[in-house]
Motif scaffolding. Structure first.
Motif, PDB file in Angstrom:
ATOM      1  N   ASN A  70      36.774   4.131   1.696  1.00  0.00           N
ATOM      2  CA  ASN A  70      38.188   5.236   2.206  1.00  0.00           C
ATOM      3  C   ASN A  70      37.708   5.973   3.104  1.00  0.00           C
ATOM      4  O   ASN A  70      38.168   6.043   4.314  1.00  0.00           O
ATOM      5  N   HIS A  71      36.749   6.730   3.488  1.00  0.00           N
ATOM      6  CA  HIS A  71      35.844   7.120   4.739  1.00  0.00           C
ATOM      7  C   HIS A  71      35.681   6.134   5.940  1.00  0.00           C
ATOM      8  O   HIS A  71      35.911   6.372   7.066  1.00  0.00           O
ATOM      9  N   ARG A  72      35.154   5.057   5.489  1.00  0.00           N
ATOM     10  CA  ARG A  72      35.697   3.948   6.234  1.00  0.00           C
ATOM     11  C   ARG A  72      36.285   3.106   7.187  1.00  0.00           C
ATOM     12  O   ARG A  72      37.001   3.347   8.179  1.00  0.00           O
ATOM     13  N   LEU A  73      37.315   3.471   6.112  1.00  0.00           N
ATOM     14  CA  LEU A  73      39.261   3.421   6.700  1.00  0.00           C
ATOM     15  C   LEU A  73      39.633   4.528   7.920  1.00  0.00           C
ATOM     16  O   LEU A  73      40.112   3.980   8.768  1.00  0.00           O
ATOM     17  N   LYS A  74      39.255   5.370   6.809  1.00  0.00           N
ATOM     18  CA  LYS A  74      39.996   7.027   8.339  1.00  0.00           C
ATOM     19  C   LYS A  74      38.949   6.579   9.711  1.00  0.00           C
ATOM     20  O   LYS A  74      39.436   7.101  10.534  1.00  0.00           O
ATOM     21  N   ALA A  75      38.116   6.661   8.861  1.00  0.00           N
ATOM     22  CA  ALA A  75      36.864   6.086  10.852  1.00  0.00           C
ATOM     23  C   ALA A  75      37.193   5.147  11.567  1.00  0.00           C
ATOM     24  O   ALA A  75      36.858   5.289  12.630  1.00  0.00           O
ATOM     25  N   SER A  76      37.859   4.103  11.336  1.00  0.00           N
ATOM     26  CA  SER A  76      38.604   2.479  12.078  1.00  0.00           C
ATOM     27  C   SER A  76      39.831   3.374  12.642  1.00  0.00           C
ATOM     28  O   SER A  76      39.556   3.177  13.586  1.00  0.00           O
ATOM     29  N   THR A  77      40.828   4.186  11.513  1.00  0.00           N
ATOM     30  CA  THR A  77      41.561   4.346  12.049  1.00  0.00           C
ATOM     31  C   THR A  77      41.951   5.330  12.746  1.00  0.00           C
ATOM     32  O   THR A  77      42.433   5.029  13.831  1.00  0.00           O
ATOM     33  N   VAL A  78      40.724   6.601  13.049  1.00  0.00           N
ATOM     34  CA  VAL A  78      40.490   7.344  14.281  1.00  0.00           C
ATOM     35  C   VAL A  78      40.007   7.068  15.068  1.00  0.00           C
ATOM     36  O   VAL A  78      40.979   6.820  16.283  1.00  0.00           O
ATOM     37  N   ARG A  79      39.026   5.889  15.109  1.00  0.00           N
ATOM     38  CA  ARG A  79      38.482   5.028  16.137  1.00  0.00           C
ATOM     39  C   ARG A  79      39.490   3.928  17.115  1.00  0.00           C
ATOM     40  O   ARG A  79      39.841   4.268  18.041  1.00  0.00           O
ATOM     41  N   LEU A  80      40.223   3.733  16.204  1.00  0.00           N
ATOM     42  CA  LEU A  80      41.289   2.526  16.566  1.00  0.00           C
ATOM     43  C   LEU A  80      41.930   4.054  17.621  1.00  0.00           C
ATOM     44  O   LEU A  80      42.521   3.160  18.749  1.00  0.00           O
ATOM     45  N   MET A  81      43.085   5.049  16.898  1.00  0.00           N
ATOM     46  CA  MET A  81      43.759   5.637  17.812  1.00  0.00           C
ATOM     47  C   MET A  81      43.053   5.984  18.794  1.00  0.00           C
ATOM     48  O   MET A  81      43.616   6.595  20.295  1.00  0.00           O
ATOM     49  N   LYS A  82      42.374   6.159  19.326  1.00  0.00           N
ATOM     50  CA  LYS A  82      40.980   6.731  20.311  1.00  0.00           C
ATOM     51  C   LYS A  82      40.965   5.890  21.868  1.00  0.00           C
ATOM     52  O   LYS A  82      41.086   5.884  22.575  1.00  0.00           O
ATOM     53  N   GLN A  83      40.676   4.890  20.394  1.00  0.00           N
ATOM     54  CA  GLN A  83      41.024   3.478  21.629  1.00  0.00           C
ATOM     55  C   GLN A  83      42.441   3.223  22.257  1.00  0.00           C
ATOM     56  O   GLN A  83      41.745   2.670  23.702  1.00  0.00           O
ATOM     57  N   ASN A  84      43.282   3.701  21.530  1.00  0.00           N
ATOM     58  CA  ASN A  84      44.954   3.206  22.236  1.00  0.00           C
ATOM     59  C   ASN A  84      45.503   5.122  23.040  1.00  0.00           C
ATOM     60  O   ASN A  84      46.761   4.579  22.695  1.00  0.00           O
ATOM     61  N   ILE A  85      44.408   5.398  22.949  1.00  0.00           N
ATOM     62  CA  ILE A  85      45.256   6.955  23.458  1.00  0.00           C
ATOM     63  C   ILE A  85      46.032   6.468  24.888  1.00  0.00           C
ATOM     64  O   ILE A  85      46.966   7.440  25.277  1.00  0.00           O
ATOM     65  N   PRO A  86      45.234   6.118  25.912  1.00  0.00           N
ATOM     66  CA  PRO A  86      46.530   5.717  27.079  1.00  0.00           C
ATOM     67  C   PRO A  86      47.967   5.010  26.445  1.00  0.00           C
ATOM     68  O   PRO A  86      48.832   5.172  27.528  1.00  0.00           O
ATOM     69  N   LEU A  87      47.609   4.058  26.237  1.00  0.00           N
ATOM     70  CA  LEU A  87      48.983   3.309  25.502  1.00  0.00           C
ATOM     71  C   LEU A  87      49.339   4.492  24.539  1.00  0.00           C
ATOM     72  O   LEU A  87      51.384   4.130  24.629  1.00  0.00           O
ATOM     73  N   MET A  88      49.324   5.178  24.010  1.00  0.00           N
ATOM     74  CA  MET A  88      50.029   6.328  23.589  1.00  0.00           C
ATOM     75  C   MET A  88      51.182   7.277  24.133  1.00  0.00           C
ATOM     76  O   MET A  88      51.980   7.960  24.208  1.00  0.00           O
ATOM     77  N   ILE A  89      49.851   7.556  25.064  1.00  0.00           N
ATOM     78  CA  ILE A  89      50.425   8.267  25.996  1.00  0.00           C
ATOM     79  C   ILE A  89      51.641   7.462  27.122  1.00  0.00           C
ATOM     80  O   ILE A  89      52.251   8.326  27.044  1.00  0.00           O
TER      81      ILE A  89
END
Length: 320
Positions: A17-36
């Motif tokens: 679960n910790h790895r899954l959360k970390a992977s999700t957070v990393r993915l969200m950080k990578q896609n910050i420009p797209l989210m903006i």
């Protein structure tokens, strides 16, 4: 042994679960420009599409501006009863359905045909010129397009009637005959939106493997057979998807086009829901009655889109 194996299996779950959360957070950080970039579109739909849904409550009230939405008296289904007891309402619904169905039958295949024709063009300079010319009308407002249509088909000063002066003894009232007006209405809508709607089909056509055409050519298939057995099946998913979305808008006749092209002579066929809402709701202030009409229009669209998707699912092509 079964108990021990089950105890061993429950051990790594917190780490997973910790790895899954970390992977999700990393993915969200990578896609910050797209989210903006996505944020303005999201805000648009929240502010102008979802937030106004709360206002549909006025369809069940005798709404007035002084008391507001929540202070106006509750009347239940009275507005719907009044709406469907008017002969005018049934005519408006019929006109909206007829014009929308004709627009779907005439207008929906045209972008597909245009995209296939452009896809077959091998001269890139010619293809770019044609694309520019057919895309341009989409960016013109209906005020401009309506002016162009009226300048072409006007009774006395219209360009076409001037050309016909040598053939006919008198000018033909294109905009004042129901049949000719309907053809002009449908044709102007196709002319304005056909090029822009073809963009989606051109994108779908670019995903078809070129080797399929080469194989078809080797097998002796002519151009029409290649289009029939390779091109159309290759974009069938896109066609069905857009058809389902178009069916959901069957009762939604755009206000801009009908307002700029209608006149009193053809009001028997040109009086549609969007024009009724403008005339009765905005000009006369009967907000509750027109809100009831809007709810009916959207309920019909919802039923139609669900029905179209149900039929498409029978052929494994459903939208959801």
């Amino acid at each position: 042994m079964a108990v021990r194996s089950s105890l061993k299996d429950t051990g790594p779950q917190p780490r997973t679960n910790h790895r899954l959360k970390a992977s999700t957070v990393r993915l969200m950080k990578q896609n910050i420009p797209l989210m903006i970039m996505f944020l303005p579109g999201l805000l648009f739909y929240i502010i102008f599409k979802y937030a106004p849904m709360g206002g549909i409550i006025i369809a069940f009230k005798d709404f007035n501006l002084r008391d507001g939405i929540f202070g106006s008296p509750w009347v239940g289904m009275d507005n719907f009863v009044q709406l469907f007891n008017q002969a005018q309402s049934l005519q408006i619904i019929r006109n909206s359905f007829l014009i929308s169905i004709l627009g779907l039958v005439v207008g929906f295949p045209m972008p597909i045909i245009l995209a296939i024709m452009l896809n077959e063009v091998r001269k890139m300079w010619f293809k770019r010129v044609v694309q520019t010319l057919v895309y341009l009308p989409h960016f013109l407002s209906w005020v401009i397009v309506g002016g162009i249509v009226l300048s072409l088909f006007a009774l006395e000063s219209g360009t076409i009637n001037r050309w016909l002066e040598g053939i006919l003894a008198e000018p033909y009232p294109f905009m004042y005959e129901k049949v000719s007006w309907l053809f002009i209405y449908l044709g102007s809508g196709v002319w304005k939106e056909m090029g822009f709607a073809a963009i989606i089909y051109l994108a779908a056509l670019s995903a078809i493997d070129p080797h399929l055409y080469e194989a078809g050519s080797i097998d002796g298939a002519n151009k029409w057979q290649q289009i029939r057995h390779i091109t159309i099946p290759g974009i069938s998913t896109t066609i069905i998807l857009l058809l389902i979305l178009s069916v959901g808008k069957v009762m939604d006749v755009g206000f801009d086009q009908i307002y700029n092209l209608q006149n009193a002579v053809v009001s028997d066929i040109a009086n549609v829901i969007s024009l009724y809402i403008y005339q009765i709701g905005i000009l006369r202030g009967q907000y509750s009655l027109t809100a009831a009409m809007g709810i009916f229009e959207n309920l019909v669209g919802l039923v139609l889109i669900l029905l179209a998707n149900y039929i498409a699912r029978k052929f494994n092509q459903g939208l959801w």
